[in-house]
Design an enzyme around this catalytic site. Structure first.
Site, PDB file in Angstrom:
ATOM      1  N   GLU A 149       0.730  -1.234  -0.121  1.00 29.46           N
ATOM      2  CA  GLU A 149      -0.163   0.057  -0.109  1.00 29.46           C
ATOM      3  C   GLU A 149       0.986   1.215  -0.030  1.00 29.46           C
ATOM      4  O   GLU A 149       0.944   2.026   1.002  1.00 29.46           O
ATOM      5  CB  GLU A 149      -0.873  -0.025   1.209  1.00 29.46           C
ATOM      6  CG  GLU A 149      -2.041  -1.234   1.124  1.00 29.46           C
ATOM      7  CD  GLU A 149      -3.179  -1.144   1.948  1.00 29.46           C
ATOM      8  OE1 GLU A 149      -3.208  -0.341   3.209  1.00 29.46           O
ATOM      9  OE2 GLU A 149      -4.638  -1.452   1.590  1.00 29.46           O
ATOM     10  N   GLU A 306      -6.800  -7.982  -1.104  1.00 26.57           N
ATOM     11  CA  GLU A 306      -6.887  -8.052   0.307  1.00 26.57           C
ATOM     12  C   GLU A 306      -8.597  -7.796   0.177  1.00 26.57           C
ATOM     13  O   GLU A 306      -8.921  -7.138  -0.428  1.00 26.57           O
ATOM     14  CB  GLU A 306      -6.458  -6.984   1.164  1.00 26.57           C
ATOM     15  CG  GLU A 306      -4.756  -7.402   1.237  1.00 26.57           C
ATOM     16  CD  GLU A 306      -4.232  -6.441   2.186  1.00 26.57           C
ATOM     17  OE1 GLU A 306      -5.041  -5.844   2.922  1.00 26.57           O
ATOM     18  OE2 GLU A 306      -2.856  -6.101   1.948  1.00 26.57           O
TER      19      GLU A 306
HETATM   20  C1  GLA Z   1      -4.384  -3.187   4.292  1.00 27.42           C
HETATM   21  C2  GLA Z   1      -2.854  -3.594   4.621  1.00 27.42           C
HETATM   22  C3  GLA Z   1      -3.030  -4.698   5.587  1.00 27.42           C
HETATM   23  C4  GLA Z   1      -3.868  -4.597   6.493  1.00 27.42           C
HETATM   24  C5  GLA Z   1      -5.304  -4.386   6.032  1.00 27.42           C
HETATM   25  C6  GLA Z   1      -6.106  -4.329   7.324  1.00 27.42           C
HETATM   26  O1  GLA Z   1      -4.896  -3.347   3.436  1.00 27.42           O
HETATM   27  O2  GLA Z   1      -2.414  -3.793   3.587  1.00 27.42           O
HETATM   28  O3  GLA Z   1      -1.566  -5.102   5.947  1.00 27.42           O
HETATM   29  O4  GLA Z   1      -3.363  -3.819   7.423  1.00 27.42           O
HETATM   30  O5  GLA Z   1      -5.150  -3.147   5.644  1.00 27.42           O
HETATM   31  O6  GLA Z   1      -7.509  -3.940   6.699  1.00 27.42           O
END
Ligand code: GLA
Ligand code: ZN
Length: 662
Positions: A149, A306
């Site tokens: 991210e 995710e």
């Molecule tokens: C983000 C991060 C993950 C985790 C999620 C929790 O997408 O990439 O490592 O922290 O949020 O929702």
């Protein structure tokens, strides 16, 4: 990447459980039982991979990767650069970010490294090379996941200097820079490159060309960092494929530009299901818009990297996905072009920031929980629609979403400092098209318009001259164009266009803008049908543009303002242009107005809806390749046109042959 199956699994953090071999063993068994075939590893493992400077421990990771692989579970391997170890942050302060107010952060959290620091890059390169040398040709590793991210800004001295270099490269001379920024205003002419600093709360925030260039620079730094890491791995793993996980309505990085560097786009999807102010259909459409944006970055299938199997702990309230929503949201991703359904996270951590985040396996370690059961059902459903993998979405309508434009809109003072609602505007157009069963791509100002029937320009405030020309050509050749208020206002430097506006589009639209009146929140102006002024058709809000028709080749007003000093002026107008046509929307209206507009416009543009006739409201229809997905956003069953019942939150998947897969 294997084309024949959909990837199923998610983030797995075994480094938190190395002292519990029984748990690691149980994980593999439960993954298999839930049809998991892929995990993401290593994302936050740096402190274990390099516990001391230059001392590397990779055996534990190799062991887990291979144990999983022996059980049919492949690995997406992440580089650990998102979170550096404490020893590094203390020994080398320059790796820590400096905030806009010029304070250097203490060691904390993650995703807060300086992307310019040569030292940080040296450390990242060293660990990435260790990983690449060890796993670069390992068949268990199917994809490399660079960092995590990426986003945010660093204002350190190294970044300031890099910014000045970037500006020199862009403008060549200070004279050109001063002109592009209209720096003479308030006597801000720069006479030396060193005088230029990034925007700051206690510093410059009123030279909007500077702010826009700073955003471009920050975006380019992140992309440069991605390329740097990718190339570190690639040197030792020439066959490797790369992604990084992107985010919802993300601001900091021009994802179209980053997308060019990725082998496959992936994103992290956390909708606020069951928010009291939103129906499930609205949340589904909001999510669909993002899926379609990520598909559009490369015009290719993407990965859902995710999502939560149950709830997220960082939202204002942690709501559980109600029974059926895990399935609905997973299949929705696939319908919109995802080749995977992955979760954050497989097993819940015991402590720290995310201990209450949803996971397939909770702290009770049980596999008879609702979350696990539903996850296993999703895994099995994905196997039944595996043929979706690698297939494309149809090309029908395009909505312009351009990062430069979004940054410029945000940076300006006026015409509505109370909020322009840029994403809301996009959603009004997207939702109507999507509900009508028309596939939507998002495009930017370098995109080709070839192959689309309908192109929408929502608030394209920063409109490039060459793009305005291609929009006009598109219409001349028979395309349908929709242009909203607040379009064609400034150039690439955020300098106001001189002469008639919407710049470059006045001939296409058959009118010119004469005034813009801002509306307070909740303030609206009644609009009526031009052909029958007794019929109220919409309420105008946010901004009311006042337009004068072109005396030689005027647009035809379809809707008129019916209140205020601009009563009788066009609120919506249509104009034939060459073989095509253009619609002009002078304001923002309520959602049902767009349903009507796009049903008509899509029909005129010759776009075929994938939505079966007589499908009940609240059931969304999406086509991908030869598959048609029908998703019931109601909690209660509905009757499909075929006579079959679709349960609450249920999904039916048909092949063109009529065969039903789900
Ligand atoms: C983000 C991060 C993950 C985790 C999620 C929790 O997408 O990439 O490592 O922290 O949020 O929702
Ligand atoms: Zn920096």
């Amino acid at each position: 990447m294997q084309e024949s199956k959909l990837l199923y699994g998610g983030d797995y953090n075994p480094e938190q459980w190395l002292d519990r071999p029984d748990i690691l063993e149980q994980d593999i068994q439960l993954m298999q039982k839930a049809h998991v075939n892929t995990v993401t590893l290593g994302m936050f493992s740096w402190s274990l991979l390099e516990p001391e400077e230059g001392v590397y421990h990779l055996d534990w990771l190799a062991d887990i990767i291979h144990r999983l692989y022996a059980c049919g579970i492949a690995t997406i391997l992440a580089t650990p650069s998102a979170a550096r170890p404490a020893w590094m942050a203390h020994k080398y302060p320059e790796v820590r970010r400096v905030r806009a107010d010029r304070t250097r952060e203490l060691y904390s959290r993650r995703q807060n490294y300086c992307y310019t620091s040569p030292l940080y890059r040296k450390k990242v390169r060293a660990i990435d090379r260790e990983l690449a040398a060890r796993f670069g040709s390992d068949p268990a590793v199917i994809l490399w996941h660079i960092s995590n991210e990426m986003g945010g800004e660093c204002h350190c001295e190294l970044c300031q200097e890099a910014f000045r270099q970037w500006l020199r490269h862009r403008y060549g001379t200070l004279e050109a820079l001063n002109k592009a920024w209209n720096a003479r205003f308030w006597s801000h002419d720069y006479t030396s490159w060193d005088q230029i600093e990034s925007p700051a709360p206690q510093g410059e925030d009123a030279v909007q060309g500077l702010t826009l260039d700073w955003k471009r620079f920050v975006s380019s730094r992140h992309i440069d960092f991605f390329k740097f890491e990718r190339d570190c791995v690639r040197e030792l793993a020439p066959e490797a494929k790369f992604t990084t996980n992107l985010m919802y309505r993300f601001h900091d990085i021009d994802y179209f530009e980053l997308g060019r560097e990725l082998d496959v786009v992936s994103w992290d999807c956390y909708p606020t299901w069951h928010k009291p102010t939103e129906t499930v259909e609205q949340t589904a459409l909001d999510t669909a818009m993002m899926h379609d944006l990520f598909y559009s970055l490369k015009g290719q299938p993407f990965l859902l990297m995710e999502s939560t199997p149950s709830c997220a702990n960082w939202q204002p309230v942690s709501k559980q996905k109600k029974p059926g929503i895990a399935m609905l949201s997973a299949l929705q991703a696939v319908a919109h072009g995802s080749d995977s359904v992955c979760y954050f996270q497989w097993r819940a951590s015991r402590g720290a920031e995310e201990k209450f985040h949803g996971a397939v396996i909770g702290h009770d370690g049980r596999s008879d929980s609702r979350t696990y059961r539903e996850a296993a059902e999703v895994g099995s459903a994905l196997e039944r629609i595996a043929r979706a993998a690698g297939t494309k979405r149809p090309k029908q309508a395009a909505i312009v979403h351009d990062w430069n434009n979004m940054w410029a809109i945000e940076g300006s003072s006026g015409p509505r400092n109370a909020g322009m609602g840029y994403w809301k505007e996009l959603a009004l157009h997207y939702n109507a098209l999507s509900r009508a069963g028309i596939a939507v791509d998002f495009i930017h100002q370098d995109s080709s318009l070839e192959g689309y029937g309908l192109v929408v320009l929502p608030m394209v405030y920063l409109l490039r001259e060459d793009f305005a020309r291609s929009v006009c050509d598109f219409a001349a050749k028979g395309g349908t164009v929709v242009v909203t208020y607040w379009t064609g206002v400034v150039d690439e430097s955020d300098l106001c266009r001189l002469g008639d506006t919407p710049y470059g589009l006045t001939k296409l639209l058959g009118l010119r803008r004469t005034e813009i009146d801002g509306m307070y929140d909740g303030e609206t102006r009644r609009c009526v049908l031009a052909s029958d002024p007794r019929q109220n058709v919409a309420q105008a809000s946010i901004l009311c543009e006042v337009a004068a028709l072109d005396p030689e080749d005027p647009a035809q007003p379809l809707v008129l303002y019916d209140e205020d000093y601009f009563a009788g002026m066009p609120a919506v107008a249509e104009h034939r242009f060459g073989k095509g046509r253009a619609y002009y929307l002078a304001s923002r209206f309520e959602a049902p107005f767009y349903d009507g507009l796009y049903q008509a416009a899509a029909h005129e543009a010759g776009l075929t809806s994938c939505r079966p006739a007589a499908l009940p409201e609240g059931v969304l229809a999406v086509r991908r390749g030869e598959l048609l997905f029908l998703q019931n956003c109601h909690a209660t069953p509905v009757l499909l046109p075929s006579g079959c019942e679709l349960p609450g939150y249920g999904t039916a998947v048909y092949r063109t042959s009529g065969e039903r897969l789900l």
